[in-house]
Design a protein around this motif. Structure first.
Motif, PDB file in Angstrom:
ATOM      1  N   VAL B 337       0.823  -1.209   0.000  1.00 11.31           N
ATOM      2  CA  VAL B 337       0.000   0.000   0.000  1.00 11.31           C
ATOM      3  C   VAL B 337       0.864   1.270   0.000  1.00 11.31           C
ATOM      4  O   VAL B 337       2.044   1.257   0.350  1.00 11.31           O
ATOM      5  N   TYR B 338       0.194   2.329  -0.405  1.00 13.53           N
ATOM      6  CA  TYR B 338       0.742   3.691  -0.367  1.00 13.53           C
ATOM      7  C   TYR B 338      -0.063   4.413   0.703  1.00 13.53           C
ATOM      8  O   TYR B 338      -1.276   4.277   0.760  1.00 13.53           O
ATOM      9  N   ILE B 339       0.608   5.122   1.581  1.00  6.97           N
ATOM     10  CA  ILE B 339      -0.116   5.944   2.552  1.00  6.97           C
ATOM     11  C   ILE B 339       0.317   7.395   2.375  1.00  6.97           C
ATOM     12  O   ILE B 339       1.495   7.736   2.548  1.00  6.97           O
ATOM     13  N   GLY B 340      -0.642   8.240   1.998  1.00  5.60           N
ATOM     14  CA  GLY B 340      -0.356   9.660   1.826  1.00  5.60           C
ATOM     15  C   GLY B 340      -0.887  10.438   3.018  1.00  5.60           C
ATOM     16  O   GLY B 340      -1.908  10.079   3.593  1.00  5.60           O
ATOM     17  N   PHE B 341      -0.174  11.492   3.395  1.00  4.76           N
ATOM     18  CA  PHE B 341      -0.637  12.279   4.541  1.00  4.76           C
ATOM     19  C   PHE B 341       0.006  13.650   4.516  1.00  4.76           C
ATOM     20  O   PHE B 341       1.106  13.825   3.982  1.00  4.76           O
ATOM     21  N   LYS B 342      -0.694  14.638   5.124  1.00  2.00           N
ATOM     22  CA  LYS B 342      -0.155  15.992   5.150  1.00  2.00           C
ATOM     23  C   LYS B 342       0.824  16.146   6.310  1.00  2.00           C
ATOM     24  O   LYS B 342       1.921  16.636   6.139  1.00  2.00           O
ATOM     25  N   GLN B 343       0.376  15.703   7.467  1.00  2.00           N
ATOM     26  CA  GLN B 343       1.263  15.825   8.626  1.00  2.00           C
ATOM     27  C   GLN B 343       1.464  14.464   9.274  1.00  2.00           C
ATOM     28  O   GLN B 343       0.500  13.765   9.586  1.00  2.00           O
ATOM     29  N   ALA B 344       2.695  14.122   9.458  1.00  2.00           N
ATOM     30  CA  ALA B 344       2.998  12.830  10.062  1.00  2.00           C
ATOM     31  C   ALA B 344       2.768  12.902  11.557  1.00  2.00           C
ATOM     32  O   ALA B 344       3.146  13.872  12.206  1.00  2.00           O
ATOM     33  N   ASP B 345       2.098  11.915  12.118  1.00  2.00           N
ATOM     34  CA  ASP B 345       2.152  11.765  13.565  1.00  2.00           C
ATOM     35  C   ASP B 345       2.942  10.487  13.845  1.00  2.00           C
ATOM     36  O   ASP B 345       3.355   9.786  12.921  1.00  2.00           O
ATOM     37  N   ASP B 346       3.159  10.187  15.088  1.00  2.00           N
ATOM     38  CA  ASP B 346       4.024   9.053  15.441  1.00  2.00           C
ATOM     39  C   ASP B 346       3.549   7.742  14.842  1.00  2.00           C
ATOM     40  O   ASP B 346       4.326   6.878  14.463  1.00  2.00           O
ATOM     41  N   THR B 347       2.201   7.613  14.759  1.00  2.00           N
ATOM     42  CA  THR B 347       1.651   6.313  14.382  1.00  2.00           C
ATOM     43  C   THR B 347       1.896   5.953  12.919  1.00  2.00           C
ATOM     44  O   THR B 347       2.012   4.770  12.595  1.00  2.00           O
ATOM     45  N   VAL B 348       1.953   6.971  12.054  1.00  2.00           N
ATOM     46  CA  VAL B 348       1.999   6.675  10.615  1.00  2.00           C
ATOM     47  C   VAL B 348       3.079   5.663  10.260  1.00  2.00           C
ATOM     48  O   VAL B 348       2.846   4.706   9.516  1.00  2.00           O
TER      49      VAL B 348
END
Lengths: 393, 393
Positions: B337-348
């Protein structure tokens, strides 16, 4: 669930594929009891005692309730199928030419003998076109069936389009890859596609057109320049087999013609040895079925699905098939065509009823316009190898 | 040919479409005898005396042998269908949620009452996916069914891909064009697709997965940047519903996930409100069925084909449906999978079992890697709106 004892005629790649699957899948509850082949001495990938060269070993065996006919000789196949019906055996066949030639007779014989005659593999290999026309599009709302039904020509056309190959080069490459036979006539001249659209037409509209009455032009006269023209217009060239009905008159137009297909259309994505068929109905808009049209496993798959259907006594109902099975075919209507040629003779410009475009250059010329469908029955036009005749969608 | 007297529940666009066709095509030998609607005073495009607000006018009429159920209220529909079975009436329905929720019970009830329950329109509108799984791919050689089964999300994703629109803008445009409802939750969160793949899975593999057990992620968190990434890779993003079986273990994985699809693949051509389904079998390679997934006429077409099939007492056989209808679902296996996100938090960064790629920029980030299918059951991950989770084919 009924147990099927199968008598197999022919043990080529498809026959062997079916044998293997039935061996590996006992849950299908179908076994091959006898295989009749021409040369009993050839080594085979199956136990020797399964084989015989005597058709009666299948036909006279009352234990065998299903005959799977996979031989190339259409006359021999015809005799086998008729005899099988007479012995109350169901028949599964992939022999499109034979079926197209004797379609009505064989359907009537299966009926008279109260057996099933199934032949999904005869059209588009594993693509369940006949079953869908039979079972799902069985009401009177169908407008057309249209598609790529011959893998050999589609392989050649794909090569010509993508690699700018000449027809001769693309044919050679298809022959080397096993996608065209040494004598490719049946495929490249559109005879195979004509047989298939003949079979399809009966299931789509309940009317029989003979394969030789389908308006047919093969791909042998297509030139590199024709593909260049297609490319400029955002299109490609496909050999399209099509039957469409005029709802008002009941007239059916059945053609096999090289056709420009816009690259945006789904059918343009059908490349190489693949087949794809569009089904147009008044209600459902367009349906598209796509898959491998030929080859060992796709054909074996279709044959197996037919075998599987026999377990619950499945039979084509051909609900649209009326007492008057002959329809009115290819009698009126006009289509738009492109005619490409290297050297113009006097006749070229007389072919079209209405010329819309003319293009002339040192090397190649084309005209575009409207032609009466009747004219495309004229062998002088359609079999003239100097003319690339390509229909517009 | 049996005459069908139909009792129709609901007279929305689909119901009206069916009424019109049956009026115009007397050869279909089916008439609507009564139409039960909620509000009997609303003006309708059909004779007033056909309408009633009392369900018993259909249920207690012994002349009516077919109930066509086209109402949106799933609970009311459930009651109507059960009562209809009890009165030995065949039922045709398009209500995917209801069917997915009560699939086994309704199949058993139709069987006990010796009537037919048909619901082709519940999955992919006019595309005959259930009939093909039932009739043609009914042997045990199927590997997967995978496709685009929701027209609303596909319309939105097509807008996002082709016009670089944000999810919100594309949704608004879909709502304006009538392709998305005012409350689009069922579609955009993938609930509708999950119901459909649940129905399909029973017909494909004979095993029932509840819609809520399908691993499901909708399209609401997809960002313009995700489509940019897809474009760079020659791909697009589609909401793919898929069930596949591990032949060795019998384990089935059923998912509804945004998925990168290469533009060279047939499925990438399925745009706007169209649906398309791939059927993969060990023998036939891949089959592709394509058509309009929703809307008045496509849905009416599927309902009419079901009605038509009732004339010859057609019934889904569900030959793969065994006594043990429950399967082993979504228990093991890994996907990329690809995971896109604006702001990383610890869990990503803890989500993936194995990180293959990390991309960071001022505006948007993504990671690519392998994830255990089990983890995708975790609502904290799958329902986190800050994460674009997109599977690779």
């Amino acid at each position: 669930m009924k147990k099927l004892n199968i008598g197999l005629f022919g043990f080529g790649v498809v026959g062997e594929g079916i044998y293997k699957v039935l061996e590996e899948k006992p849950q299908l509850n179908a076994v091959i009891k006898k295989i009749v082949i021409k040369d009993p001495n050839k080594p085979r990938n199956a136990p020797q005692d399964l084989f015989s060269s005597n058709p009666d070993d299948i036909l006279e065996d009352d234990d065998i309730n299903v005959v799977v006919e996979l031989i190339s000789d259409a006359d021999a196949a015809y005799t086998i199928i008729k005899k099988s019906f007479g012995k109350q055996k169901h028949v599964v066949s992939a022999n499109k030419k034979l079926i197209a030639d004797h379609h009505q007779e064989l359907l009537e014989l299966q009926h008279a003998n109260n057996v099933s005659f199934l032949y999904e593999a005869s059209v588009c290999g594993s693509v369940p076109i006949i079953r869908n026309l039979e079972e799902y599009f069985d009401n009177d709302l169908l407008n057309y069936v249209s598609g790529i039904v011959n893998g050999t020509t589609n392989y050649i056309l794909t090569k010509m389009a993508n690699e700018n190959q000449s027809y001769q080069d693309a044919l050679s490459s298809a022959q080397e890859s096993g996608f065209a036979e040494a004598d490719p006539t049946a495929d490249v001249e559109g005879f195979d596609a004509a047989s298939k659209i003949s079979i399809v037409t009966l299931h789509a509209f309940g009317k029989k057109i003979k394969a030789e009455e389908v308006i047919r032009k093969g791909i042998t006269s297509l030139q590199v320049e024709d593909f260049k023209y297609a490319q400029e217009k955002g299109a490609t060239i496909k050999l399209i087999a099509k039957s469409q009905i005029d709802i008002k008159t009941g007239e059916i137009t059945s053609t096999v013609l090289p056709t420009f297909v816009s690259l945006h259309k789904t059918i343009a994505l059908v490349n190489n040895e693949y087949n794809g068929v569009l089904i147009g109905s008044s209600l459902a808009d367009e349906q598209f079925l796509y898959g491998k049209g030929a080859g060992r496993f796709p054909t074996a798959s279709a044959v197996l699905s037919d075998i599987s259907a026999l377990k619950y006594d499945y039979k084509y109902a051909i609900r649209k098939y009326e007492n008057t099975q002959s329809g009115v075919f290819n009698q009126s209507g006009k289509i738009r065509v492109y005619i490409g040629f290297k050297q113009a003779d006097d006749t070229v410009f007389k072919i079209l009823d209405e010329v819309e475009e003319r293009y002339q250059s040192k090397d190649y010329n084309h005209i575009i316009g409207i032609i009466d469908i009747e004219k495309l029955k004229n062998k002088d036009i359609i079999e003239n190898d100097n003319l690339s005749i390509i229909a517009f969608e």
